[in-house]
Design an enzyme around this catalytic site. Structure first.
Site, mmCIF file in Angstrom:
data_model
loop_
_atom_site.group_PDB
_atom_site.id
_atom_site.type_symbol
_atom_site.label_atom_id
_atom_site.label_comp_id
_atom_site.label_asym_id
_atom_site.label_seq_id
_atom_site.Cartn_x
_atom_site.Cartn_y
_atom_site.Cartn_z
ATOM 1 N N LYS A 133 59.752 45.862 19.754
ATOM 2 C CA LYS A 133 59.934 47.222 19.242
ATOM 3 C C LYS A 133 61.158 47.278 18.333
ATOM 4 O O LYS A 133 62.178 46.614 18.589
ATOM 5 C CB LYS A 133 60.095 48.173 20.431
ATOM 6 C CG LYS A 133 60.160 49.659 20.100
ATOM 7 C CD LYS A 133 60.211 50.449 21.397
ATOM 8 C CE LYS A 133 60.324 51.946 21.177
ATOM 9 N NZ LYS A 133 60.349 52.696 22.457
ATOM 10 N N SER A 213 57.235 56.295 22.844
ATOM 11 C CA SER A 213 57.693 55.929 21.512
ATOM 12 C C SER A 213 57.371 54.481 21.131
ATOM 13 O O SER A 213 57.561 54.091 19.991
ATOM 14 C CB SER A 213 59.202 56.160 21.402
ATOM 15 O OG SER A 213 59.913 55.329 22.316
ATOM 16 N N SER A 237 57.734 56.025 27.514
ATOM 17 C CA SER A 237 57.561 55.358 26.223
ATOM 18 C C SER A 237 56.920 53.980 26.296
ATOM 19 O O SER A 237 56.556 53.420 25.264
ATOM 20 C CB SER A 237 58.905 55.253 25.488
ATOM 21 O OG SER A 237 59.294 56.514 25.024
#
Length: 552
Positions: A133, A213, A237
């Site tokens: 990420k 996210s 997330s």
């Protein structure tokens, strides 16, 4: 973080996984030089379904076996994933899941091949490409949190977990798009959108949200753009994007995985964890990244990788004798999710588990103090990260100013009210913060989740992870219906989601939650459930949901 529900009482849990996502950014300032059109959602350029990919749905153990037999090299595998990223992410369906590829990926693969030839194999991840990420430091790539303010920020060193992955032999393939600032900029954001990256799409239906996210990590692994990925979670997330992408996602106990080198929201709740297409792959990846790091005091109990062979807990009979609690008050937000959970309960009972209805006392009562904690800790954490990292913007106040001056690119759909609320908070020695932190953790953990587990003698509690993916809507933001993971997020305890069905082809996940440090038992339960059900289906990159499709 995530986005807000429209049909249920507002909770911070419903904000945290959904908050902002993606354009290739191989050049240091490509995100500034050429931002993608805002949110082109689905369909005119969806095109035909992609050609069959040789490594689609292939797990880590099989990739490793092929390399051991000499049928495959890490170089060839890495190149294949890079080619697939170009074909599926940049062209074709244009998932916008990978924000940047590692310019050294093939060199890393060559080094792992040379080691293998010399008789040195570091472990089950040797030569296996992994995505990260884009809030995790990994040289020589940018770490931006999706923000144009950090689009040329090159960290000087790897995050602790990235160093762990490299020690384990993994090839770092690239970075994935995310909801900008891990969705802690605005309460009405579109999950999977960032100013640097654009809008990530869900590979099951390109007009549907990837949640967030860790949006790019979810979409990329569902589409087999790498073997597995690392996401991060403050509240949902990892779990939410894994659920809507038909993946296994593990949110570890806070402190099991070092946060050193990760752009923070909250040191009370932040953690990184694996996102993969199977429990086995997620277990291998988790084993590689845990461990003690003196730079993160929360890891004090993580004493070494040798203690963490989670792969050894893959017991297909792991549900036999288990006692599982059903959180029915976390149901009711989607009928197909409820129906899938009822089928899952029956599967568990047939597998030898005892399943009983339970409640968490005061469920959701921690939402208000949790938000206070996040606002205080975000300001403190981001100021610290930026001041240490050598970034061009050195404080939250500087980010707020940058966004105002570049509002056309940074804030075309939603603002930065969470930034502004955080900036207004004081230091971490204020009584308001101290009381909020104590109250949130007590309500969610000691008097909440763990009290329920103990009082009912449970191995775990279960609920639907979240609803099926909703339509991407940059005007109104996320249409989030509900979640089952908030208690574990605020409590700092582990959770794992596994596919349990679908609604018109859109995946639905079940969540297992247990007490602190119960990852081995949760993995055992999740693996047994996965082996009994095997409902994961590969995405077809449809332009939109096929409404005539039978619900699964």
């Amino acid at each position: 973080m995530r986005s807000l529900p429209v049909t249920k009482t507002l909770s911070v849990a419903m904000m945290i996984a959904l908050l902002p996502a993606c354009q290739r950014a191989d050049a240091p300032d490509a995100g500034v030089a050429a931002s993608k059109p805002a949110v082109a959602v689905a369909s005119a350029n969806a095109g035909p379904a992609p050609a069959r990919f040789a490594f689609a749905e292939v797990g880590i153990a099989e990739l490793q076996a092929r390399m051991e037999r000499g049928e495959l090299s890490s170089h060839a595998l890495t190149q294949a994933y890079l080619d697939q990223i170009a074909a599926i992410d940049d062209a074709g369906p244009r998932l916008n899941a990978v924000i940047e590829t590692n310019p050294n990926a093939l060199k890393e693969a060559d080094a792992r091949d040379a080691e293998r030839k010399a008789g040195r194999v570091r472990g089950p991840l040797h030569g296996v490409p992994i995505l990260l990420k884009d809030n995790i430091d990994a040289t020589p790539m940018v770490n931006s949190a999706g923000s144009l303010a950090l689009a040329s920020h090159h960290p000087r060193t790897d995050a602790f977990l990235v160093a762990r992955l490299r020690e384990a032999g993994a090839v770092i393939l690239g970075k994935t798009n995310l909801s900008e600032w891990a969705n802690f900029r605005s309460s009405r954001s579109s999950s999977g959108w960032s100013a640097r990256g654009g809008q990530t799409r869900n590979p099951y239906a390109l007009d549907r949200s990837p949640c967030g996210s860790s949006s790019g990590s979810g979409s990329a692994i569902a589409a087999s753009l790498a073997a597995a990925a690392i996401g991060t979670e403050t509240d949902g997330s990892i779990i939410c994007p894994s659920s809507v992408a038909g993946l296994v996602g593990i949110k570890p106990t806070v402190g099991l995985v070092s946060r050193n080198g990760i752009i923070p929201i909250s040191h009370s709740q932040d953690t990184a964890g694996p996102m993969a297409r199977s429990v086995a792959d997620a277990a291998v990846l988790l084993s590689a990244i845990v461990g003690r790091d003196d730079a993160d005091p929360a890891t004090a109990e993580s004493t070494g990788r040798a203690m963490f062979d989670y792969h050894a807990r893959l017991n297909a009979d792991g549900l036999r004798g288990a006692r599982i609690g059903v959180l029915r008050k976390s149901m009711g937000f989607h009928p197909d999710a409820d129906a899938a959970l009822e089928r899952s309960i029956e599967t568990m009972r047939k597998a030898g588990a005892e399943v009983v209805d339970v409640e968490i006392a005061g469920a959701g009562s921690w939402n208000e103090p949790e938000m206070d904690v996040l606002l205080y800790e975000f300001k403190h954490g981001v100021d610290g990260y930026l001041s240490r990292s050598g970034a061009q913007v050195t404080s939250l106040a500087g980010l707020i100013d940058y966004n105002r001056k570049n509002a056309g690119k940074e804030m075309p759909y939603f603002g930065q009210e969470l930034f502004e609320r955080a900036q207004a908070k004081g230091a971490l020695d204020e009584i308001g913060y101290i009381e909020a932190r104590s109250k949130a953790r007590r309500l969610a953990r000691a008097e909440g989740l763990e009290a329920t587990l103990t009082a009912n003698n449970l191995d775990a509690v279960i609920a639907p992870a979240t609803a099926p993916a909703w339509l991407i809507d940059p005007v109104n933001g996320d249409h989030f219906l509900g979640e089952g993971y908030g208690a574990a997020a605020v409590a700092g305890t582990p959770s794992i989601t596994v596919p349990m069905g679908d609604s018109f082809g859109l995946p639905i996940g079940i969540i297992f939650m247990g007490p602190a440090s119960s990852e081995p038992r949760l993995i055992e339960l999740a693996y047994a459930f996965e082996q009994k059900t095997k409902v994961r289906k590969a995405p077809q990159f449809l332009a939109t949901v096929a409404l005539g499709k039978t619900k699964g």
